[in-house]
Design a protein around this motif. Structure first.
Motif, PDB file in Angstrom:
ATOM      1  N   ARG A  95       0.831  -1.214   0.000  1.00 11.50           N
ATOM      2  CA  ARG A  95       0.000   0.000   0.000  1.00 11.50           C
ATOM      3  C   ARG A  95       0.863   1.261   0.000  1.00 11.50           C
ATOM      4  NH1 ARG A  95      -1.656   2.590   4.450  1.00 11.50           N
ATOM      5  NH2 ARG A  95      -1.471   0.734   5.774  1.00 11.50           N
ATOM      6  N   ALA A 186      -0.327  -2.965  -9.923  1.00  7.31           N
ATOM      7  CA  ALA A 186      -1.007  -2.153  -8.908  1.00  7.31           C
ATOM      8  C   ALA A 186      -0.066  -1.110  -8.310  1.00  7.31           C
ATOM      9  CB  ALA A 186      -1.557  -3.063  -7.805  1.00  7.31           C
ATOM     10  N   ASN A 191      -2.212   2.098  -7.349  1.00 13.31           N
ATOM     11  CA  ASN A 191      -3.464   1.561  -6.803  1.00 13.31           C
ATOM     12  C   ASN A 191      -3.176   0.962  -5.423  1.00 13.31           C
ATOM     13  OD1 ASN A 191      -5.846   0.171  -6.214  1.00 13.31           O
ATOM     14  ND2 ASN A 191      -6.238  -0.292  -8.364  1.00 13.31           N
ATOM     15  N   GLU A 194      -5.475  -2.053  -4.081  1.00 19.66           N
ATOM     16  CA  GLU A 194      -5.243  -3.282  -4.840  1.00 19.66           C
ATOM     17  C   GLU A 194      -3.882  -3.886  -4.514  1.00 19.66           C
ATOM     18  OE1 GLU A 194      -6.502  -6.051  -8.024  1.00 19.66           O
ATOM     19  OE2 GLU A 194      -7.364  -4.867  -6.381  1.00 19.66           O
ATOM     20  N   ARG A 197      -4.134  -5.538  -1.105  1.00 15.40           N
ATOM     21  CA  ARG A 197      -4.923  -6.778  -1.168  1.00 15.40           C
ATOM     22  C   ARG A 197      -4.158  -7.911  -1.845  1.00 15.40           C
ATOM     23  NH1 ARG A 197      -7.887  -9.569  -4.725  1.00 15.40           N
ATOM     24  NH2 ARG A 197      -7.566  -8.050  -6.412  1.00 15.40           N
ATOM     25  N   LEU A 198      -3.524  -7.613  -2.971  1.00 16.43           N
ATOM     26  CA  LEU A 198      -2.825  -8.649  -3.727  1.00 16.43           C
ATOM     27  C   LEU A 198      -1.611  -9.185  -2.974  1.00 16.43           C
ATOM     28  CD1 LEU A 198      -2.991  -7.199  -7.357  1.00 16.43           C
ATOM     29  CD2 LEU A 198      -4.277  -9.132  -6.416  1.00 16.43           C
TER      30      LEU A 198
END
Length: 223
Positions: A95, A186, A191, A194, A197-198
């Motif tokens: 992130r 991402a 992003n 995303e 999360r990934l």
């Protein structure tokens, strides 16, 4: 380029000892005699001692006063818990990296991803893992949070023998690369949600595949 052969001898030896521990040649409670290790791996005492120190930092070996290096018991539940924490740390790194990554860091990440593709194509799991390791550390660095980099790097080192071994599970290397592709896109496109999360799912998948890992270890131990 063979990344493994370019590594210092102590690291090359540590990987061989690592395999012998995980695959059951050295069982829990075994004392790792330096002279015997020198003979087994064809190395002098200096790289053997350095290798044992590296393995001790990862928790695969315990160095005890007056007893030397011992193979400790490994608790599968503890490993699963470590993977859970690693997933959260990596998600946070992803992130922040998506928010803070610099152009030169994007170039490095894409280059590492391409190198992984080359090792995947040749079926070279050892060099794939080494580049995979650098790929993940590049994401940590791109978070530009020194405390997070330290914590994620430390836990990654503790788990690295098992993450490396998992690439020998059927299709895991190709799946790993496919997951990396989404992570890279991402991050370089900013992003944040995303990327988080990934990356979390990427590591959690490793934890969920733990039964496959145990089965792989069992297969090697019995062979």
């Amino acid at each position: 380029m063979n990344l493994i052969k370019d590594l210092p001898l102590s690291i090359q030896v540590s990987k061989k000892i690592e395999d012998d521990i995980i695959f059951g040649h050295f069982l829990p409670g075994t004392k790792l005699d330096e002279v015997e290790l020198c003979e087994r791996y064809g190395a002098s005492r200096t790289p053997i001692r350095e290798a044992l120190k590296l393995l001790a930092a990862e928790g695969l070996v315990e160095i005890r006063p007056r007893r030397g290096a011992i193979v400790p018991e490994v608790n599968p539940m503890t490993l699963c818990e470590m993977f859970e924490v690693m997933a959260e740390l990596e998600g946070m790194c992803g992130r922040l990296a998506a928010r803070r990554i610099q152009d030169d860091e994007k170039t490095k990440l894409l280059s590492m991803h391409q190198r992984c593709a080359e090792y995947l194509e040749s079926g070279d799991s050892e060099n794939y893992y080494e580049m995979n390791r650098q790929f993940h550390f590049q994401i940590y660095l791109a978070s530009h949070n020194s405390f997070l980099i330290e914590q994620a790097g430390s836990l990654h080192k503790r788990l690295h023998p098992y993450r490396r071994l998992q690439l020998r599970v059927s299709n895991r290397m190709s799946n790993s690369f496919a997951e990396h592709e989404g992570i890279v896109q991402a991050i370089i496109h900013g992003n944040e949600a995303e990327a988080e999360r990934l990356l979390r799912e990427h590591v959690v998948i490793q934890g969920q595949k733990f039964t496959d890992l145990i089965a792989t270890i069992s297969t090697y131990t019995k062979s």
